[in-house]
Design an enzyme around this catalytic site. Structure first.
Site, PDB file in Angstrom:
ATOM      1  N   GLU A  90       0.719  -0.857   0.013  1.00 52.82           N
ATOM      2  CA  GLU A  90       0.216   0.016   0.165  1.00 52.82           C
ATOM      3  C   GLU A  90       0.915   1.321   0.163  1.00 52.82           C
ATOM      4  OE1 GLU A  90      -3.760  -1.643   2.068  1.00 52.82           O
ATOM      5  OE2 GLU A  90      -2.658  -0.705   3.430  1.00 52.82           O
ATOM      6  N   CYS A 103       3.199   8.428   0.837  1.00 54.70           N
ATOM      7  CA  CYS A 103       4.100   7.309   1.852  1.00 54.70           C
ATOM      8  C   CYS A 103       4.540   6.461   1.130  1.00 54.70           C
ATOM      9  CB  CYS A 103       3.199   7.457   2.711  1.00 54.70           C
ATOM     10  SG  CYS A 103       3.339   6.405   4.306  1.00 54.70           S
ATOM     11  N   CYS A 110       6.732  -6.358   7.758  1.00 54.25           N
ATOM     12  CA  CYS A 110       8.120  -6.153   8.702  1.00 54.25           C
ATOM     13  C   CYS A 110       7.933  -6.827   9.917  1.00 54.25           C
ATOM     14  CB  CYS A 110       7.444  -4.355   9.141  1.00 54.25           C
ATOM     15  SG  CYS A 110       8.292  -3.607  10.131  1.00 54.25           S
ATOM     16  N   CYS A 114       6.422  -3.638  16.679  1.00 55.70           N
ATOM     17  CA  CYS A 114       5.438  -2.773  17.064  1.00 55.70           C
ATOM     18  C   CYS A 114       4.539  -3.223  16.970  1.00 55.70           C
ATOM     19  CB  CYS A 114       5.807  -1.342  16.040  1.00 55.70           C
ATOM     20  SG  CYS A 114       7.279  -0.672  15.406  1.00 55.70           S
ATOM     21  N   CYS A 117       1.025  -1.180  15.402  1.00 57.63           N
ATOM     22  CA  CYS A 117       0.975  -1.786  14.617  1.00 57.63           C
ATOM     23  C   CYS A 117       0.439  -2.634  12.794  1.00 57.63           C
ATOM     24  CB  CYS A 117       3.217  -0.921  13.437  1.00 57.63           C
ATOM     25  SG  CYS A 117       2.879  -0.847  12.154  1.00 57.63           S
ATOM     26  N   CYS A 345      -1.260   6.708   9.718  1.00 59.62           N
ATOM     27  CA  CYS A 345      -0.500   6.301  10.391  1.00 59.62           C
ATOM     28  C   CYS A 345      -0.346   4.855  10.782  1.00 59.62           C
ATOM     29  CB  CYS A 345       0.820   6.532  11.302  1.00 59.62           C
ATOM     30  SG  CYS A 345       1.597   8.161  10.541  1.00 59.62           S
TER      31      CYS A 345
END
Ligand code: SF4
Length: 355
Positions: A90, A103, A110, A114, A117, A345
Protein backbone atom coordinates in the site's frame (compact mmCIF):
# COMPACT_ATOMS: atom_id res chain seq x y z
CA UNK A 1 17.31 -6.17 -16.83
CA UNK A 2 14.75 -4.76 -14.40
CA UNK A 3 14.56 -1.27 -15.98
CA UNK A 4 13.24 0.77 -13.03
CA UNK A 5 15.93 -0.72 -10.77
CA UNK A 6 18.70 0.85 -12.90
CA UNK A 7 19.87 4.36 -12.10
CA UNK A 8 21.61 6.70 -14.55
CA UNK A 9 25.06 5.25 -13.77
CA UNK A 10 23.84 1.66 -14.30
CA UNK A 11 22.20 2.52 -17.63
CA UNK A 12 25.15 4.55 -18.85
CA UNK A 13 27.64 1.81 -18.09
CA UNK A 14 25.44 -1.06 -19.36
CA UNK A 15 24.45 0.67 -22.57
CA UNK A 16 27.78 2.41 -23.08
CA UNK A 17 29.11 -1.00 -24.11
CA UNK A 18 26.55 -0.93 -26.92
CA UNK A 19 27.75 2.48 -28.07
CA UNK A 20 24.74 4.33 -26.66
CA UNK A 21 25.20 8.05 -25.99
CA UNK A 22 24.29 9.92 -22.79
CA UNK A 23 21.66 11.76 -24.80
CA UNK A 24 19.81 8.50 -25.48
CA UNK A 25 19.99 7.50 -21.82
CA UNK A 26 18.50 10.87 -20.92
CA UNK A 27 15.68 10.57 -23.47
CA UNK A 28 14.75 7.09 -22.30
CA UNK A 29 14.79 8.14 -18.62
CA UNK A 30 12.55 11.10 -19.54
CA UNK A 31 10.16 8.63 -21.19
CA UNK A 32 10.04 6.61 -17.97
CA UNK A 33 9.92 9.26 -15.25
CA UNK A 34 8.58 12.44 -16.88
CA UNK A 35 6.25 11.15 -19.60
CA UNK A 36 5.38 8.13 -17.43
CA UNK A 37 5.36 5.95 -20.52
CA UNK A 38 4.76 2.23 -20.06
CA UNK A 39 7.44 1.68 -22.74
CA UNK A 40 10.08 4.33 -21.94
CA UNK A 41 11.95 3.94 -25.24
CA UNK A 42 8.83 4.00 -27.42
CA UNK A 43 9.51 7.58 -28.57
CA UNK A 44 13.27 7.58 -28.14
CA UNK A 45 14.43 6.21 -31.51
CA UNK A 46 17.34 4.38 -29.92
CA UNK A 47 20.10 2.97 -32.15
CA UNK A 48 19.19 -0.39 -33.67
CA UNK A 49 21.70 -2.25 -31.48
CA UNK A 50 20.13 -0.85 -28.31
CA UNK A 51 16.58 -1.38 -29.61
CA UNK A 52 17.32 -5.07 -30.18
CA UNK A 53 18.99 -5.33 -26.78
CA UNK A 54 16.04 -3.66 -25.03
CA UNK A 55 13.50 -5.88 -26.71
CA UNK A 56 15.45 -8.94 -25.69
CA UNK A 57 16.72 -8.07 -22.21
CA UNK A 58 14.74 -5.25 -20.60
CA UNK A 59 11.62 -5.67 -18.47
CA UNK A 60 9.53 -2.67 -17.54
CA UNK A 61 7.74 -3.50 -14.30
CA UNK A 62 3.97 -3.32 -14.30
CA UNK A 63 1.77 -3.49 -11.22
CA UNK A 64 -1.97 -3.72 -10.91
CA UNK A 65 -3.82 -1.04 -8.96
CA UNK A 66 -6.00 -3.54 -7.10
CA UNK A 67 -7.85 -0.93 -5.08
CA UNK A 68 -7.95 2.84 -4.84
CA UNK A 69 -9.73 4.68 -2.01
CA UNK A 70 -10.12 8.44 -1.77
CA UNK A 71 -10.73 9.94 1.67
CA UNK A 72 -13.94 11.97 1.99
CA UNK A 73 -12.36 14.08 4.71
CA UNK A 74 -8.99 15.17 3.38
CA UNK A 75 -8.77 13.84 -0.22
CA UNK A 76 -5.83 11.57 0.59
CA UNK A 77 -5.69 8.51 -1.67
CA UNK A 78 -4.75 4.97 -0.66
CA UNK A 79 -3.47 2.61 -3.35
CA UNK A 80 -3.26 -1.15 -3.07
CA UNK A 81 -0.75 -2.40 -5.64
CA UNK A 82 -0.54 -6.03 -6.68
CA UNK A 83 3.02 -7.10 -7.47
CA UNK A 84 4.04 -9.68 -10.08
CA UNK A 85 4.29 -12.50 -7.51
CA UNK A 86 0.85 -11.74 -6.07
CA UNK A 87 1.94 -9.91 -2.92
CA UNK A 88 0.35 -6.53 -2.32
CA UNK A 89 1.66 -3.27 -0.88
CA UNK A 90 0.00 0.00 0.00
CA UNK A 91 0.97 3.63 -0.61
CA UNK A 92 -0.83 6.82 0.38
CA UNK A 93 -0.98 10.18 -1.41
CA UNK A 94 -1.36 13.10 0.98
CA UNK A 95 -2.18 16.45 -0.63
CA UNK A 96 -1.52 19.77 1.11
CA UNK A 97 -1.81 23.36 -0.04
CA UNK A 98 1.34 23.45 -2.16
CA UNK A 99 2.68 19.93 -2.17
CA UNK A 100 1.74 16.32 -2.68
CA UNK A 101 3.47 13.77 -0.49
CA UNK A 102 3.51 10.04 -1.09
CA UNK A 103 4.00 7.63 1.78
CA UNK A 104 5.85 4.62 0.32
CA UNK A 105 6.22 1.00 1.34
CA UNK A 106 9.71 -0.50 1.32
CA UNK A 107 8.82 -4.08 2.27
CA UNK A 108 5.89 -6.47 2.05
CA UNK A 109 5.00 -6.56 5.75
CA UNK A 110 7.60 -5.80 8.40
CA UNK A 111 9.81 -7.79 10.75
CA UNK A 112 9.84 -5.22 13.56
CA UNK A 113 6.50 -6.05 15.19
CA UNK A 114 5.72 -2.70 16.85
CA UNK A 115 2.65 -3.49 18.91
CA UNK A 116 0.56 -0.50 17.77
CA UNK A 117 1.06 -1.20 14.05
CA UNK A 118 -1.06 -3.32 11.72
CA UNK A 119 1.82 -3.87 9.31
CA UNK A 120 3.94 -5.27 12.13
CA UNK A 121 1.27 -7.91 12.75
CA UNK A 122 1.79 -9.26 9.19
CA UNK A 123 5.43 -10.19 9.80
CA UNK A 124 7.93 -9.76 7.00
CA UNK A 125 7.09 -11.40 3.68
CA UNK A 126 9.91 -9.97 1.58
CA UNK A 127 11.89 -6.85 0.67
CA UNK A 128 10.80 -4.72 -2.28
CA UNK A 129 13.16 -4.16 -5.19
CA UNK A 130 14.07 -0.59 -6.16
CA UNK A 131 11.73 -0.90 -9.14
CA UNK A 132 8.85 -1.94 -6.86
CA UNK A 133 9.48 1.14 -4.71
CA UNK A 134 9.66 3.51 -7.69
CA UNK A 135 6.62 2.08 -9.43
CA UNK A 136 4.50 3.27 -6.46
CA UNK A 137 5.51 6.86 -7.31
CA UNK A 138 5.12 6.37 -11.06
CA UNK A 139 1.66 4.78 -10.73
CA UNK A 140 0.51 7.47 -8.30
CA UNK A 141 1.74 10.19 -10.70
CA UNK A 142 -0.17 8.43 -13.52
CA UNK A 143 -3.30 8.42 -11.34
CA UNK A 144 -2.89 12.15 -10.64
CA UNK A 145 -2.55 12.79 -14.38
CA UNK A 146 -5.73 10.80 -15.05
CA UNK A 147 -7.70 12.58 -12.31
CA UNK A 148 -7.61 16.27 -13.14
CA UNK A 149 -10.69 16.84 -10.97
CA UNK A 150 -8.84 15.72 -7.88
CA UNK A 151 -6.19 18.41 -8.44
CA UNK A 152 -8.84 20.98 -9.31
CA UNK A 153 -10.80 20.33 -6.12
CA UNK A 154 -7.61 20.90 -4.16
CA UNK A 155 -6.79 24.12 -6.04
CA UNK A 156 -3.56 22.58 -7.27
CA UNK A 157 -2.29 23.31 -10.79
CA UNK A 158 -3.00 20.74 -13.50
CA UNK A 159 0.72 19.99 -13.96
CA UNK A 160 1.25 19.26 -10.24
CA UNK A 161 2.95 15.95 -9.48
CA UNK A 162 4.32 14.31 -6.35
CA UNK A 163 6.75 16.70 -4.63
CA UNK A 164 7.67 14.85 -1.41
CA UNK A 165 8.40 11.25 -0.53
CA UNK A 166 8.30 9.70 2.92
CA UNK A 167 9.28 6.11 3.64
CA UNK A 168 6.64 5.65 6.32
CA UNK A 169 4.47 2.99 4.70
CA UNK A 170 4.83 -0.76 5.10
CA UNK A 171 8.23 -1.92 6.29
CA UNK A 172 11.38 -0.67 7.98
CA UNK A 173 13.30 1.04 5.13
CA UNK A 174 16.66 0.58 6.81
CA UNK A 175 16.11 -3.20 6.75
CA UNK A 176 16.16 -2.86 2.94
CA UNK A 177 18.76 -0.16 2.59
CA UNK A 178 20.38 -1.19 -0.71
CA UNK A 179 17.14 -1.13 -2.69
CA UNK A 180 15.89 2.02 -0.92
CA UNK A 181 19.20 3.77 -1.70
CA UNK A 182 18.98 2.79 -5.37
CA UNK A 183 15.38 4.02 -5.60
CA UNK A 184 16.33 7.33 -3.93
CA UNK A 185 19.18 7.86 -6.40
CA UNK A 186 16.60 7.79 -9.21
CA UNK A 187 14.17 10.00 -7.28
CA UNK A 188 16.85 12.68 -6.80
CA UNK A 189 18.28 12.51 -10.31
CA UNK A 190 17.25 15.45 -12.55
CA UNK A 191 16.93 12.85 -15.34
CA UNK A 192 14.75 10.73 -13.05
CA UNK A 193 11.98 12.05 -10.78
CA UNK A 194 13.98 15.20 -10.03
CA UNK A 195 12.89 15.54 -6.39
CA UNK A 196 14.88 17.74 -4.03
CA UNK A 197 16.89 15.57 -1.63
CA UNK A 198 15.52 17.36 1.44
CA UNK A 199 12.00 16.40 0.34
CA UNK A 200 12.79 12.71 0.68
CA UNK A 201 12.48 11.35 4.22
CA UNK A 202 13.50 7.97 5.55
CA UNK A 203 11.65 7.13 8.73
CA UNK A 204 13.10 4.44 10.98
CA UNK A 205 11.89 2.60 14.04
CA UNK A 206 15.46 2.92 15.30
CA UNK A 207 17.73 0.74 13.15
CA UNK A 208 20.97 2.35 14.31
CA UNK A 209 23.37 0.46 12.01
CA UNK A 210 21.18 1.30 9.01
CA UNK A 211 20.86 4.93 10.08
CA UNK A 212 24.63 5.31 10.32
CA UNK A 213 25.11 3.78 6.86
CA UNK A 214 22.30 5.83 5.31
CA UNK A 215 23.56 9.13 6.73
CA UNK A 216 27.03 8.31 5.44
CA UNK A 217 25.87 7.60 1.88
CA UNK A 218 22.88 10.01 1.72
CA UNK A 219 23.66 13.02 3.96
CA UNK A 220 21.34 15.36 2.07
CA UNK A 221 18.00 13.62 2.54
CA UNK A 222 15.84 13.95 5.68
CA UNK A 223 15.52 11.46 8.51
CA UNK A 224 12.80 10.72 11.02
CA UNK A 225 13.00 8.59 14.16
CA UNK A 226 9.88 6.93 15.53
CA UNK A 227 10.57 7.35 19.21
CA UNK A 228 7.22 6.83 20.97
CA UNK A 229 8.62 6.39 24.51
CA UNK A 230 11.17 7.96 26.80
CA UNK A 231 12.35 4.96 28.82
CA UNK A 232 14.16 1.90 27.50
CA UNK A 233 11.74 -0.47 29.21
CA UNK A 234 8.57 1.21 27.89
CA UNK A 235 10.03 1.56 24.39
CA UNK A 236 11.05 -2.11 24.33
CA UNK A 237 7.45 -3.04 25.17
CA UNK A 238 6.09 -0.95 22.28
CA UNK A 239 8.91 -1.54 19.79
CA UNK A 240 10.91 -4.77 20.06
CA UNK A 241 13.72 -3.26 17.91
CA UNK A 242 14.67 -1.25 21.03
CA UNK A 243 16.18 -4.39 22.56
CA UNK A 244 18.63 -4.57 19.64
CA UNK A 245 19.27 -0.84 19.28
CA UNK A 246 18.54 0.90 22.62
CA UNK A 247 17.11 4.41 22.51
CA UNK A 248 20.05 5.80 24.48
CA UNK A 249 22.52 4.69 21.78
CA UNK A 250 20.38 6.19 19.01
CA UNK A 251 20.04 9.52 20.80
CA UNK A 252 23.80 9.58 21.51
CA UNK A 253 24.38 9.12 17.79
CA UNK A 254 21.90 11.87 16.85
CA UNK A 255 23.47 14.18 19.46
CA UNK A 256 26.90 13.63 17.94
CA UNK A 257 25.56 14.03 14.38
CA UNK A 258 23.75 17.25 15.30
CA UNK A 259 27.17 18.93 15.37
CA UNK A 260 27.65 18.40 11.62
CA UNK A 261 24.26 17.48 10.11
CA UNK A 262 22.71 20.63 8.70
CA UNK A 263 19.06 19.69 9.01
CA UNK A 264 16.85 18.85 11.96
CA UNK A 265 16.00 15.27 12.72
CA UNK A 266 12.28 14.67 12.83
CA UNK A 267 11.16 12.91 15.99
CA UNK A 268 7.82 11.13 15.71
CA UNK A 269 6.10 10.47 18.98
CA UNK A 270 2.85 8.54 18.84
CA UNK A 271 0.87 9.64 21.87
CA UNK A 272 -0.98 6.81 23.59
CA UNK A 273 -3.59 7.26 26.30
CA UNK A 274 -2.15 6.58 29.78
CA UNK A 275 1.00 5.03 28.32
CA UNK A 276 3.27 7.92 27.29
CA UNK A 277 1.09 11.04 27.52
CA UNK A 278 1.84 12.41 31.01
CA UNK A 279 3.66 15.65 31.74
CA UNK A 280 6.41 13.53 33.33
CA UNK A 281 6.83 11.87 29.89
CA UNK A 282 6.94 15.31 28.26
CA UNK A 283 9.60 16.46 30.75
CA UNK A 284 11.70 13.38 30.07
CA UNK A 285 11.29 13.83 26.32
CA UNK A 286 12.43 17.45 26.54
CA UNK A 287 15.43 16.41 28.60
CA UNK A 288 16.46 13.63 26.20
CA UNK A 289 16.20 15.88 23.15
CA UNK A 290 17.82 18.96 24.71
CA UNK A 291 21.13 18.86 22.77
CA UNK A 292 19.80 17.45 19.50
CA UNK A 293 18.54 19.47 16.53
CA UNK A 294 14.99 18.20 16.29
CA UNK A 295 11.46 18.94 15.28
CA UNK A 296 8.87 16.86 17.11
CA UNK A 297 5.64 15.58 15.62
CA UNK A 298 3.11 14.37 18.16
CA UNK A 299 0.80 11.86 16.48
CA UNK A 300 -2.34 10.83 18.38
CA UNK A 301 -2.54 7.04 18.19
CA UNK A 302 -4.82 5.56 15.54
CA UNK A 303 -6.10 2.55 17.49
CA UNK A 304 -5.99 -0.83 15.78
CA UNK A 305 -7.82 -4.00 16.73
CA UNK A 306 -7.29 -6.07 18.81
CA UNK A 307 -4.83 -3.71 20.45
CA UNK A 308 -5.81 -2.33 23.84
CA UNK A 309 -3.99 0.94 23.22
CA UNK A 310 -6.12 4.05 22.80
CA UNK A 311 -5.99 7.62 21.48
CA UNK A 312 -4.97 10.29 23.98
CA UNK A 313 -7.38 12.74 25.56
CA UNK A 314 -7.20 15.94 23.44
CA UNK A 315 -6.61 18.17 26.48
CA UNK A 316 -3.76 16.02 27.74
CA UNK A 317 -2.29 16.02 24.24
CA UNK A 318 -2.37 19.81 24.06
CA UNK A 319 -0.81 20.11 27.52
CA UNK A 320 1.94 17.73 26.41
CA UNK A 321 2.60 19.88 23.34
CA UNK A 322 2.56 23.13 25.32
CA UNK A 323 5.04 21.74 27.81
CA UNK A 324 7.52 20.87 25.06
CA UNK A 325 6.98 24.22 23.39
CA UNK A 326 7.77 26.05 26.62
CA UNK A 327 10.99 24.07 26.83
CA UNK A 328 12.02 25.55 23.47
CA UNK A 329 11.30 22.49 21.35
CA UNK A 330 9.67 22.96 17.96
CA UNK A 331 6.64 20.74 18.20
CA UNK A 332 3.42 20.12 16.28
CA UNK A 333 0.43 17.87 16.70
CA UNK A 334 0.01 15.99 13.42
CA UNK A 335 -3.29 14.30 12.82
CA UNK A 336 -2.89 11.39 10.39
CA UNK A 337 -4.55 11.72 7.04
CA UNK A 338 -6.89 9.20 5.50
CA UNK A 339 -8.37 7.84 8.73
CA UNK A 340 -11.66 6.94 7.03
CA UNK A 341 -9.83 4.73 4.50
CA UNK A 342 -7.44 3.06 6.96
CA UNK A 343 -4.52 4.98 5.50
CA UNK A 344 -3.33 6.55 8.73
CA UNK A 345 0.00 5.84 10.41
CA UNK A 346 0.24 2.21 11.53
CA UNK A 347 -2.91 1.15 9.69
CA UNK A 348 -1.43 -0.12 6.43
CA UNK A 349 -1.84 -3.84 6.02
CA UNK A 350 -2.56 -6.36 3.30
CA UNK A 351 -3.86 -9.79 4.08
CA UNK A 352 -3.64 -11.38 0.71
CA UNK A 353 -0.88 -13.85 -0.02
CA UNK A 354 0.13 -14.87 -3.54
CA UNK A 355 -2.45 -17.18 -5.08
S1 SF4 B 1 5.71 0.94 12.87
FE1 SF4 B 1 7.10 0.72 11.09
S2 SF4 B 1 8.82 -0.51 11.88
FE2 SF4 B 1 7.14 -0.76 13.35
S3 SF4 B 1 6.07 -2.64 12.67
FE3 SF4 B 1 5.03 -0.87 11.71
S4 SF4 B 1 5.99 -0.70 9.70
FE4 SF4 B 1 7.37 -1.95 10.97
Amino acid sequence: MDFYSQNREDLTSEWGRLGVSQAHVRTIMAGAYKKLSSCPWAEATPPRLLKNWLDEHAQVLKVERSKIQVSMYDSSVKFLFKLADGYEVESVLMPESSRITICLSSQVGCAQGCIFCFTGKMGLKRNLRASEILIQVIEANRWIEENANWLKALNLPSFQRITNVVFMGMGEPLDNLNEVTKAISIMKDPWGLNLAARKITISTAGHLDGLKAALESMPNISYALSMHATSESERSKLMPINRRFPLGDILDFLREKSKSYEKDFLIQYTVIHNVNDSLEDAAMLAQLLADINVKVNLIPLNPIEPSRLNSPDPKRLEAFRDFLYEKGIRVMIRYSKGQDIMAACGQLVTNRLPS
